[in-house]
Design an enzyme around this catalytic site. Structure first.
Site, PDB file in Angstrom:
ATOM      1  CB  CYS A 148       8.680 -12.905   7.325  1.00 48.12           C
ATOM      2  SG  CYS A 148       7.424 -11.910   6.491  1.00 48.12           S
TER       3      CYS A 148
ATOM      4  CG  ASN B  57      -0.280   0.137   2.504  1.00 45.74           C
ATOM      5  OD1 ASN B  57       0.846  -0.315   2.662  1.00 45.74           O
ATOM      6  ND2 ASN B  57      -0.935   0.757   3.461  1.00 45.74           N
TER       7      ASN B  57
ATOM      8  CB  CYS C 144       5.915 -10.410   3.828  1.00 46.38           C
ATOM      9  SG  CYS C 144       7.106  -9.091   4.084  1.00 46.38           S
TER      10      CYS C 144
ATOM     11  CD  GLU D 154       7.580 -14.494   3.236  1.00 46.38           C
ATOM     12  OE1 GLU D 154       6.844 -13.522   2.911  1.00 46.38           O
ATOM     13  OE2 GLU D 154       8.788 -14.528   2.973  1.00 46.38           O
TER      14      GLU D 154
ATOM     15  CB  CYS E  47      11.753  -9.596   5.020  1.00 46.47           C
ATOM     16  SG  CYS E  47      10.282  -9.375   6.041  1.00 46.47           S
TER      17      CYS E  47
HETATM   18 ZN   LIG Z   1       8.558 -10.517   5.164  1.00 49.03          ZN
END
Ligand SMILES: [Zn+2]
Length: 135
Positions: free
Chosen positions: A96, A48, A55, A57, A93
């Site tokens: 996550c 957004n 993400c 995940e 990342c």
């Molecule tokens: Zn992530």
């Protein structure tokens, strides 16, 4: 009942393309999360204009957690640029990795896939985030 990882790869690819919300990066990520009783939850990266993008995940995890599922077996995740036909290996990342480490066992597996060499890569969350943050 077992799960066919190649079908899950195709599922991750399909939803990341058809449902893409990657208007800023044009990088579509698809994730499929499998519970220990073989329930399947999908996720895509949802971007957004603010800084609250989420993400794929974590989308898959929050879908599962909010439905009451807490025992997770593995996840598969991959991504591609809009103008590229091939999906590539990606890693979760840092956000996550921390998130997953708090809601899955330390040996929870994360698979990623590359169309270039048709290879599946396998990691454990504690390999990707040793020494996670704990209160
Ligand atoms: Zn992530």
């Amino acid at each position: 009942m077992s799960v066919d990882i190649y079908k899950l790869i195709e599922k991750a690819k399909k939803i990341s393309i058809s449902n893409t919300c990657s208007k800023h990066t044009n990088f579509s990520v698809g994730a499929v999360l499998v519970t220990k009783d073989n329930q399947i939850f999908t996720g895509i990266n949802i971007e957004n204009d603010g800084i609250q993008s989420i993400c794929a995940e974590r989308v898959a995890f929050v879908k599962a957690l909010s439905e009451g599922y807490k025992d997770f077996k593995f996840m598969i995740v991959m991504g591609k640029k809009k103008d590229n036909k091939l999906f590539r290996k990606i890693f979760p990342c840092g956000y996550c990795r921390q998130f997953i480490s708090e809601y899955a066992d330390k040996d929870f597996k994360i698979y990623t896939y590359s169309d270039t060499n048709k290879k599946i890569y396998e990691y454990k969350i504690n390999e990707l985030l040793p020494g996670n943050f704990k209160l």
